[in-house]
Design a protein around this motif. Structure first.
Motif, PDB file in Angstrom:
ATOM      1  N   LEU A  75      50.594   5.564  16.395  1.00 54.86           N
ATOM      2  CA  LEU A  75      50.946   6.890  15.890  1.00 54.86           C
ATOM      3  C   LEU A  75      49.731   7.802  15.754  1.00 54.86           C
ATOM      4  N   GLU A  76      48.565   7.329  16.155  1.00 54.02           N
ATOM      5  CA  GLU A  76      47.358   8.133  15.996  1.00 54.02           C
ATOM      6  C   GLU A  76      47.239   9.203  17.078  1.00 54.02           C
ATOM      7  N   ARG A  77      47.571   8.867  18.308  1.00 47.64           N
ATOM      8  CA  ARG A  77      47.505   9.855  19.393  1.00 47.64           C
ATOM      9  C   ARG A  77      48.587   9.545  20.442  1.00 47.64           C
ATOM     10  N   PRO A  78      49.842   9.631  20.040  1.00 43.50           N
ATOM     11  CA  PRO A  78      50.934   9.314  20.965  1.00 43.50           C
ATOM     12  C   PRO A  78      51.073  10.373  22.053  1.00 43.50           C
ATOM     13  N   SER A  79      51.494   9.942  23.218  1.00 44.41           N
ATOM     14  CA  SER A  79      51.668  10.834  24.359  1.00 44.41           C
ATOM     15  C   SER A  79      52.985  11.601  24.252  1.00 44.41           C
ATOM     16  N   LEU A  80      52.923  12.907  24.452  1.00 41.63           N
ATOM     17  CA  LEU A  80      54.145  13.717  24.474  1.00 41.63           C
ATOM     18  C   LEU A  80      55.082  13.243  25.584  1.00 41.63           C
ATOM     19  N   SER A  81      54.502  12.795  26.689  1.00 44.69           N
ATOM     20  CA  SER A  81      55.300  12.312  27.816  1.00 44.69           C
ATOM     21  C   SER A  81      56.136  11.107  27.413  1.00 44.69           C
ATOM     22  N   ASP A  82      55.572  10.216  26.624  1.00 47.33           N
ATOM     23  CA  ASP A  82      56.325   9.048  26.161  1.00 47.33           C
ATOM     24  C   ASP A  82      57.337   9.428  25.081  1.00 47.33           C
ATOM     25  N   LEU A  83      56.923  10.283  24.170  1.00 46.54           N
ATOM     26  CA  LEU A  83      57.778  10.625  23.038  1.00 46.54           C
ATOM     27  C   LEU A  83      59.038  11.360  23.460  1.00 46.54           C
ATOM     28  N   VAL A  84      58.927  12.261  24.434  1.00 48.34           N
ATOM     29  CA  VAL A  84      60.090  13.066  24.824  1.00 48.34           C
ATOM     30  C   VAL A  84      61.168  12.217  25.473  1.00 48.34           C
ATOM     31  N   ARG A  85      60.812  11.050  25.947  1.00 49.40           N
ATOM     32  CA  ARG A  85      61.774  10.167  26.613  1.00 49.40           C
ATOM     33  C   ARG A  85      62.461   9.197  25.649  1.00 49.40           C
ATOM     34  N   LEU A  86      62.085   9.236  24.381  1.00 56.31           N
ATOM     35  CA  LEU A  86      62.693   8.329  23.408  1.00 56.31           C
ATOM     36  C   LEU A  86      64.174   8.656  23.207  1.00 56.31           C
ATOM     37  N   ASP A  87      65.028   7.630  23.297  1.00 53.73           N
ATOM     38  CA  ASP A  87      66.407   7.827  22.877  1.00 53.73           C
ATOM     39  C   ASP A  87      66.475   7.541  21.375  1.00 53.73           C
ATOM     40  N   ASP A  88      67.664   7.629  20.798  1.00 58.56           N
ATOM     41  CA  ASP A  88      67.769   7.473  19.354  1.00 58.56           C
ATOM     42  C   ASP A  88      67.307   6.087  18.905  1.00 58.56           C
ATOM     43  N   ALA A  89      67.681   5.067  19.656  1.00 57.34           N
ATOM     44  CA  ALA A  89      67.275   3.708  19.287  1.00 57.34           C
ATOM     45  C   ALA A  89      65.766   3.541  19.385  1.00 57.34           C
ATOM     46  N   GLY A  90      65.180   4.100  20.436  1.00 59.98           N
ATOM     47  CA  GLY A  90      63.736   4.017  20.597  1.00 59.98           C
ATOM     48  C   GLY A  90      63.000   4.769  19.511  1.00 59.98           C
ATOM     49  N   PHE A  91      63.536   5.914  19.131  1.00 58.39           N
ATOM     50  CA  PHE A  91      62.950   6.689  18.036  1.00 58.39           C
ATOM     51  C   PHE A  91      62.967   5.891  16.743  1.00 58.39           C
ATOM     52  N   ARG A  92      64.114   5.287  16.443  1.00 57.96           N
ATOM     53  CA  ARG A  92      64.236   4.524  15.207  1.00 57.96           C
ATOM     54  C   ARG A  92      63.310   3.309  15.200  1.00 57.96           C
ATOM     55  N   ALA A  93      63.149   2.702  16.364  1.00 56.60           N
ATOM     56  CA  ALA A  93      62.280   1.530  16.439  1.00 56.60           C
ATOM     57  C   ALA A  93      60.813   1.929  16.252  1.00 56.60           C
ATOM     58  N   LEU A  94      60.388   2.985  16.927  1.00 55.94           N
ATOM     59  CA  LEU A  94      58.988   3.412  16.841  1.00 55.94           C
ATOM     60  C   LEU A  94      58.624   3.848  15.436  1.00 55.94           C
TER      61      LEU A  94
END
Length: 375
Positions: free
Chosen positions: A271-290
């Motif tokens: 969470l210190e320097r996450p990539s916008l490219s990776d974050l925008v592709r998160l679905d709801d489950a991926g968001f909750r997991a991260l």
């Protein structure tokens, strides 16, 4: 920690607080700030709370701890140092990185502090035979002015508590008790003529020193606001995708925090320097997991992706256009609308070629407006 008068119960509490991981400890009377109701009423009358209606709904209890709990005699204020290892503002020079506020890069501080507060409060109840209640900032207790009265520091011109030992990086919690305990001496406000926190604000959110208008605050819009980010604040957001640390990060008192004890709360590396490219592709489950256990999780997937898309729109990176196009078909209008803005910023010609067809098929008025509004 603040210098409390010699008292065996207090000495034991302070020692236990240190062992539990608290870095700051101070005691004040529960009624030590009779000025709070007037200050709160002024802020609400000015509308500085934006659409955080819960502040107005709890005004009476929020302005007076005794209205919250009539038996309270004493307030114990505690702080945990969460100072980041690096200046979070340096990430503004890396537009493909999403900036998450320093306080949100670890476990949710409410969960961390509340358990410790309960243990310390239990010790107090046993030793003093008193009633106790614990509070983190989800409760209607104005912990910053009470922490000031308890000698933990002072509220700076950015309205956040400033500590001589930890700068602007303290999580706060409180214990109210029916016990009478010796109190600490408050610190004097020590900002002097410095206005760095006010001058750095990208949206001029401070009407005056010591006053914050949430209607202009990027931290408010990225965390509390439920709708689309108002257009005038989107470019100033840059790549800040959760919170805004600018006014905290420039505080000169932070240099003293850097030579204090190491912060016990360190951020999760991912969470210190996450990539916008990776974050925008998160679905709801991926968001909750991260963001499991993180305060970021509380805003939900749609609002988070909204913020990420604003960051992408500000990045100038055309390689992110395919990810933006994918989000144009999201089921959530909050995401679709932000994707429209990001596309129009990154690739205006493509956006214009798509506009008429997309507008005709769009059922949500706010998203329709995004195809036509200013960027």
């Amino acid at each position: 920690m603040a210098q409390t008068q010699a008292d065996p119960i207090v000495s034991e509490l302070k020692a236990r607080a240190l062992a539990l991981g608290f870095d700051a400890f101070g005691i004040t009377r529960a009624d030590a700030r009779p000025d709070l109701p007037e200050k709160l009423a002024t802020a609400l009358a000015e509308g500085w709370h934006a659409d955080m209606d819960w502040m107005a709904e709890t005004e009476e209890r929020r302005g007076d701890p005794l209205k919250l709990w009539g038996e309270a005699r004493t307030a114990i204020l505690l702080g945990v140092n969460y100072g980041p290892a690096d200046n979070p503002m340096t990430l503004l020079d890396e537009p493909r990185v999403g900036i998450i506020s320093a306080y949100a890069r670890n476990r949710d501080y409410h969960d961390i502090i509340k358990g410790r507060l309960k243990e310390l409060a239990g010790l107090l109840a046993r030793r003093a035979g008193a009633d106790v209640k614990v509070f983190v900032d989800t409760a209607p207790l104005m912990e910053k002015p009470l922490a000031e009265a308890a000698g933990l520091g002072w509220q700076g011109k950015h309205s956040v508590l400033v500590s001589r030992d930890f700068g602007s990086w303290l999580f706060l919690g409180a214990i109210l008790t029916s016990a009478d305990l010796p109190v600490d001496i408050p610190h004097q406000e020590s900002c002097g003529s410095c206005t760095r926190c006010l001058d750095i604000c990208p949206t001029n959110a401070f009407p005056a020193p010591f006053q914050l208008d949430a209607r202009k605050c990027l931290a408010y819009y990225s965390v509390e606001h439920k709708g689309q980010i108002p257009r005038q604040f989107r470019r100033p957001m840059a790549n800040r995708i959760y919170g805004c640390d600018d006014c905290l990060a420039v505080c000169p008192w932070n240099k003293f925090a850097s030579v204090s004890r190491e912060a016990k709360l360190r951020s999760r590396p991912e969470l210190e320097r996450p990539s916008l490219s990776d974050l925008v592709r998160l679905d709801d489950a991926g968001f909750r997991a991260l963001f499991s256990g993180s305060p970021v999780k509380r805003i939900g997937h749609a609002r988070f992706i909204r913020n990420v898309l604003i960051g992408i729109g500000n990045s100038g990176d055309l390689t992110l256009v395919p990810a933006v196009l994918d989000r144009l078909d999201s089921a959530d209008p909050l995401i679709r609308g932000s994707a429209v803005w990001a596309l129009r910023r990154l690739d205006p010609d493509r956006a214009e070629a798509m506009r008429l067809d997309r507008q005709a098929r769009e059922s949500d008025r706010t998203v329709q407006d995004e195809w036509m509004g200013e960027v």
